[in-house]
Structures are given as structure tokens and as C-alpha cells.
Design an enzyme around this catalytic site. Structure first.
Site, PDB file in Angstrom:
ATOM      1  N   ASP A  67      24.768 -37.604 -32.636  1.00 27.87           N
ATOM      2  CA  ASP A  67      25.057 -36.264 -33.153  1.00 27.87           C
ATOM      3  C   ASP A  67      26.531 -35.899 -33.007  1.00 27.87           C
ATOM      4  O   ASP A  67      27.306 -36.619 -32.361  1.00 27.87           O
ATOM      5  CB  ASP A  67      24.172 -35.217 -32.441  1.00 27.87           C
ATOM      6  CG  ASP A  67      24.124 -35.413 -30.926  1.00 27.87           C
ATOM      7  OD1 ASP A  67      24.967 -36.146 -30.382  1.00 27.87           O
ATOM      8  OD2 ASP A  67      23.232 -34.833 -30.290  1.00 27.87           O
ATOM      9  N   HIS A 138      15.105 -31.009 -25.800  1.00 26.08           N
ATOM     10  CA  HIS A 138      15.658 -31.559 -27.041  1.00 26.08           C
ATOM     11  C   HIS A 138      16.125 -32.996 -26.834  1.00 26.08           C
ATOM     12  O   HIS A 138      16.498 -33.395 -25.731  1.00 26.08           O
ATOM     13  CB  HIS A 138      16.750 -30.661 -27.655  1.00 26.08           C
ATOM     14  CG  HIS A 138      18.077 -30.643 -26.990  1.00 26.08           C
ATOM     15  ND1 HIS A 138      18.837 -29.494 -26.871  1.00 26.08           N
ATOM     16  CD2 HIS A 138      18.835 -31.608 -26.434  1.00 26.08           C
ATOM     17  CE1 HIS A 138      19.969 -29.775 -26.283  1.00 26.08           C
ATOM     18  NE2 HIS A 138      20.002 -31.042 -26.002  1.00 26.08           N
TER      19      HIS A 138
HETATM   20  C1  GLP Z   1      23.519 -32.462 -25.541  1.00 25.44           C
HETATM   21  C2  GLP Z   1      23.364 -33.689 -26.440  1.00 25.44           C
HETATM   22  C3  GLP Z   1      22.152 -34.501 -26.078  1.00 25.44           C
HETATM   23  C4  GLP Z   1      22.080 -34.687 -24.585  1.00 25.44           C
HETATM   24  C5  GLP Z   1      21.890 -33.345 -23.909  1.00 25.44           C
HETATM   25  C6  GLP Z   1      21.805 -33.435 -22.405  1.00 25.44           C
HETATM   26  O1  GLP Z   1      23.095 -31.272 -26.080  1.00 25.44           O
HETATM   27  N1  GLP Z   1      23.339 -33.379 -27.822  1.00 25.44           N
HETATM   28  O2  GLP Z   1      22.202 -35.748 -26.751  1.00 25.44           O
HETATM   29  O3  GLP Z   1      21.016 -35.532 -24.248  1.00 25.44           O
HETATM   30  O4  GLP Z   1      22.965 -32.515 -24.263  1.00 25.44           O
HETATM   31  O5  GLP Z   1      23.087 -33.470 -21.838  1.00 25.44           O
HETATM   32  P1  GLP Z   1      23.418 -33.793 -20.354  1.00 25.44           P
HETATM   33  O6  GLP Z   1      23.258 -35.264 -20.202  1.00 25.44           O
HETATM   34  O7  GLP Z   1      24.837 -33.362 -20.153  1.00 25.44           O
HETATM   35  O8  GLP Z   1      22.469 -33.031 -19.517  1.00 25.44           O
END
Ligand code: GLP
Length: 246
Positions: A67, A138
Site C-alpha cells: 500500500d 486491518h
Molecule cells: C499500517 C499499514 C499496515 C500495517 C499496520 C500496522 O496501517 N498499512 O500494513 O500492518 O499499519 O502497523 P505497525 O506494524 O506499525 O503496528
């Protein structure tokens, strides 16, 4: 879904790296699906070390990211293009032409989505897709309510996601409101999926995922529809599952 539980973030990251490196050693022309966020940084550190320590080469590897924020140029400090360059691509022997991240400043985001899904189909299927999980369940930027049939699409980020990601921006007002994300269906096209979840902040999400209830309200639950998913967690992220199980 296979669940692997490790003592800490470092051990979980090492396990994910071993699985990725095994794939590349088996096929030097592998296609990797990559994620951003804090979680995979340890995995990427291990992969960088592997280039010198274990002679792993990315010369013929292709990568496809999940993304990108809409409105952030590639060189913006918080763009996912920049994140990937700083945390992985600049430190391994990959050809930048073999790395794909959606263009967040394409003149038409809708056309960019079509172009991106074509890339996934042309280069894919992805051999290993790395995923993190948002606190609301998500995956990539597929927010609660996403249809499981979605391909790459434009998404409006929900308030909780913008709040979670505000830590990277000077203020919440500067967190983009929209993103281009590969869809649930795009992700499930991958041959193998590794979902990484570490830290206390993910304990609720991991508990929900392991309840096995498949629902649009919790997009990661659609991973139960895939035949080769490995969930790699640390004790903190697994804490609520253990408590309930005892
Ligand atoms: C973002 C990304 C995701 C990711 C999520 C969790 O929103 N688009 O792909 O998995 O955050 O992030 P983190 O690993 O910093 O908790």
C-alpha cells in the site's frame, strides 16, 4: 493457520527472516510481498544482515508492496516508498526496478489501482506475502467493512488508523486521509502468507483473529480462507490467548 509463538520481538523477527531467506535460497527469482509499519522492521534488519552474513542475494528478487498513502510523493519522509528504501532496499543488492510500491501521486488513483493489480498478476503469484495487522484488524489498508472480493483500490482511512499512524507525522492533520491498498483478494492470491504481530498493542487483535470468526468487521479474519498462513507472534501479542486458554 499455523501459529508460532516466540519469547520476544527479536526472535519473532528472526523466524520470519529465516522463512524469507529459505524461499530466496530455493528460488533466486522469488517474488516477495512486503509490508510497512513498525512490525516488519526487525525482519528487514535480519534480511539486511543476511546479505553479508549468509550470502543471500536479492539481485533477481522482485518485491511488491501492499500500500501507499495518497498525496505523499515518493521522497516524502513518511511515504511507504521512502520507508522501504530506508529500511530495506538501500541496504540489499536488489535492483530498484524490481521493486513495486503503489504511486500515491498518480494523476488518477483509480487507474493506478488497475495498473498495480496487473503488476501483481504479471509478476505473481507472490511466493511469500508479509503482513502486519492494524489494531482494528486491518491488513494492508483494508479497513473493517472491506469486501473479501476487493482487488487493489482506493480507501478512506478510518479515524483509528489515522490516530495509530499519527505518531509518524507532525500532527494528526497531516496524516493522509486516503491510501491505495491491495485488496483482500489480491493478498489471498499469494502462495504463502506470513502475518507478524508483536507487542501488547496487538494482543486484542491476535485474540480476535484466533477466535476464528470470519467477518468483514475484522479483515484479517479472511486469512482463514487461505491454505498457507503462518502467524508469527511474540508473547506480548499472544498474552490474551494464553490467559483465556489456561
Ligand atoms: C499500517 C499499514 C499496515 C500495517 C499496520 C500496522 O496501517 N498499512 O500494513 O500492518 O499499519 O502497523 P505497525 O506494524 O506499525 O503496528
Amino acid at each position: 493457520m499455523k501459529v508460532l509463538v516466540f519469547d520476544n520481538y527479536e526472535a519473532a523477527s528472526e523466524q520470519a527472516a529465516q522463512m524469507v531467506e529459505a524461499q530466496i535460497l530455493e528460488n533466486g527469482q522469488s517474488v516477495l510481498g512486503l509490508a510497512t509499519g513498525s512490525t516488519p522492521i526487525g525482519l528487514y534488519k535480519n534480511l539486511i544482515e543476511g546479505v553479508t552474513a549468509r550470502g543471500v542475494s536479492y539481485k533477481e528478487v522482485c518485491t511488491i508492496n501492499l500500500d501507499e498513502y495518497i498525496g505523499l510523493a515518493n521522497d516524502h519522509s513518511e511515504s511507504y516508498h521512502r520507508f522501504m528504501a530506508e529500511n530495506l532496499f538501500d541496504h540489499i543488492d536488489i535492483s530498484i526496478d524490481n521493486t513495486y510500491v503503489p504511486n500515491g501521486v498518480a494523476p488518477s488513483a483509480e487507474e493506478e489501482c488497475i495498473r498495480y493489480e496487473e503488476i501483481i498478476d504479471r509478476l505473481g503469484p507472490i511466493d511469500i506475502q508479509i503482513l502486519g495487522i492494524g489494531s482494528n484488524g486491518h491488513i494492508a489498508f483494508n479497513e473493517p467493512g472491506t469486501d473479501p472480493e476487493t482487488l487493489t483500490h482506493v480507501v478512506e482511512l478510518v479515524a483509528s488508523t489515522r490516530e495509530d499512524n499519527a505518531r509518524f507525522f507532525p500532527s494528526i492533520d497531516e496524516v493522509p486521509t486516503h491510501a491505495i491498498t491491495t485488496g483482500i483478494k489480491s493478498i489471498l492470491k499469494s502462495k504463502k502468507i506470513i502475518l507478524l504481530a508483536t507487542g501488547k498493542g496487538k494482543a486484542d487483535a491476535v485474540k480476535k483473529l484466533l477466535s476464528k470468526e470470519i467477518s468483514k468487521d475484522f479483515p484479517a479474519s479472511f486469512l482463514w480462507n487461505h491454505k498457507d498462513v503462518t502467524l508469527i507472534v511474540d508473547q506480548d501479542a499472544y498474552a490474551l490467548v494464553q490467559t483465556e486458554g489456561q
